[in-house]
Scaffold this active site. Structure first.
Site, mmCIF file in Angstrom:
data_model
loop_
_atom_site.group_PDB
_atom_site.id
_atom_site.type_symbol
_atom_site.label_atom_id
_atom_site.label_comp_id
_atom_site.label_asym_id
_atom_site.label_seq_id
_atom_site.Cartn_x
_atom_site.Cartn_y
_atom_site.Cartn_z
ATOM 1 N N HIS A 283 37.618 38.535 39.379
ATOM 2 C CA HIS A 283 39.003 38.628 39.690
ATOM 3 C C HIS A 283 39.455 39.645 38.673
ATOM 4 C CE1 HIS A 283 39.718 35.002 42.576
ATOM 5 N NE2 HIS A 283 38.874 36.215 43.133
ATOM 6 N N SER B 254 37.401 37.701 48.089
ATOM 7 C CA SER B 254 38.843 37.606 47.516
ATOM 8 C C SER B 254 39.251 39.040 46.699
ATOM 9 C CB SER B 254 38.755 36.521 46.322
ATOM 10 O OG SER B 254 37.876 36.752 45.470
ATOM 11 N N ASP C 192 45.074 32.457 40.207
ATOM 12 C CA ASP C 192 43.905 31.720 40.306
ATOM 13 C C ASP C 192 43.955 30.384 39.457
ATOM 14 O OD1 ASP C 192 42.531 33.740 41.261
ATOM 15 O OD2 ASP C 192 41.424 34.358 39.439
#
Lengths: 167, 180
Positions: free
Chosen positions: B96, B57, B123
């Site tokens: 992230h 990701s 998210d």
């Protein structure tokens, strides 16, 4: 003493040490790069300015962005992640940072450009404080290396005022 | 007959000493690994100083199998930083980038929104049901350093446990049979 396993062990250890030293050196040499970034961003048009059903203000806009980030690239640079954030203060929050647009620059050849873009993420406030608000554009960059330390930087590029009324 | 008994006795004591040495050297290996890990925890202030990237990701910045070094201090989280956070009800932490930060005027508490560089949306779908923001206590650390590929060792070992046992067995045999 000089068995096969012993030699293998020495060889693997030596290789690991050399690799670690090289990684450290590559990352350390980045410290000698002193980049000079030039960038500008301005609002061309407010496309929409409304209050959501939840009561939060939402703005979408079109931007003109130009930048020259070539000096950020060294031989240890894999990519540069760059994003434009809107930053402002409200009575509730001492700092609001909202990324409006971001881009991954894969190499030096793509590091100088000028573009007209719509915001990728909407500017949504926590509350309805945006009418007439002064907002600062800050360009952030995140240099991601092939190995070693990651380098961050930022630069305030311009200010603007949001409209006094919803559209 | 006396000298045979003596030599048997001396061999036995030698073997016992040898065994003890092996046990101690094995213990040294285990404890020094533990010392390094706990030392890193102290220096970085993060409960897990090193994490392995498990998903794509954050590509092309971080690929599966890369290693990130984390750091945790009192500095407030800011947009653009790559943070490792855990979500209630999810076992595996996520790496992230922070895209939105709202910091309270009165308490200094922060609301954080993250997104993977390679993901299309933010998210919120990954967070617990109904959760809109991350708070400071969800954050395990921010990524400061990067080392490619090394994490494949742990990925392979967790996905193919047989390899792990083979490796441990072979190393154990080596330690026990080594003569110097």
């Amino acid at each position: 003493m000089h068995s096969f396993v012993y030699r293998l062990n020495t060889l693997v250890t030596f290789a690991a040490v050399i690799l670690a030293v090289l990684c450290g050196a590559a990352s350390f040499l980045d410290a000698f790069n002193s980049p000079s970034v030039r960038a500008h961003a301005e609002v061309i048009k407010f496309n929409r300015f409304r209050k959501q059903l939840s009561g939060n203000d939402e703005v979408s806009l079109t931007l003109n962005i130009s930048m020259d980030l070539r000096s950020l690239f060294t031989w240890n640079t894999k990519q540069v992640f760059v994003f434009l954030a809107a930053e402002y203060e409200t009575s509730k929050n001492s700092l609001n940072q909202i990324s409006l647009w971001d881009y991954i620059i894969p190499d030096k050849d793509h590091a100088k450009f000028q573009a007209q873009v719509a915001n990728k993420y909407p500017l949504i406030d926590q509350g309805s404080n945006l009418r007439g608000k002064k907002v600062e554009f800050v360009l952030h960059w995140h240099v991601m290396p092939w190995t070693g330390r990651m380098i961050e930087g930022k630069m305030a590029v311009s200010n603007f005022y949001l409209p006094e009324a919803y559209t | 007959m006396g000298w045979i008994g003596d030599s048997v006795e001396s061999i036995r004591s030698l073997q016992i000493r040898h065994l003890l040495t092996q046990i101690i050297s094995l213990g040294m290996i285990v404890t020094s690994a533990l010392i390094i890990w706990k030392g890193l925890m102290c220096i970085t202030g993060s409960e897990s100083p090193v994490v392995v990237v498990l998903s794509g990701s954050m590509e092309p910045g971080f690929k599966r199998g890369d290693i990130l070094f984390l750091h945790m201090n009192k500095d407030p989280i800011r947009a653009g930083e790559i943070v490792v956070f855990h979500v209630d009800g999810r076992e595996i932490p996520i790496v992230h980038r922070v895209i939105k930060v709202h910091e309270r005027q009165d308490t200094g508490e922060v609301d954080i929104l993250t997104k993977g560089d390679n993901n299309f949306g933010d998210d919120r779908l990954l967070y617990a049901h109904g959760q809109l923001w991350l708070q400071q206590h969800h954050i395990m650390g921010r990524a400061v350093g990067f080392l490619p590929y090394v994490g494949w060792v742990t990925i392979i070992m967790t996905e193919k446990p047989i390899i792990k046992y083979l490796l441990i067995g072979a190393l154990g045999l080596l330690v026990i049979t080594s003569k110097d």
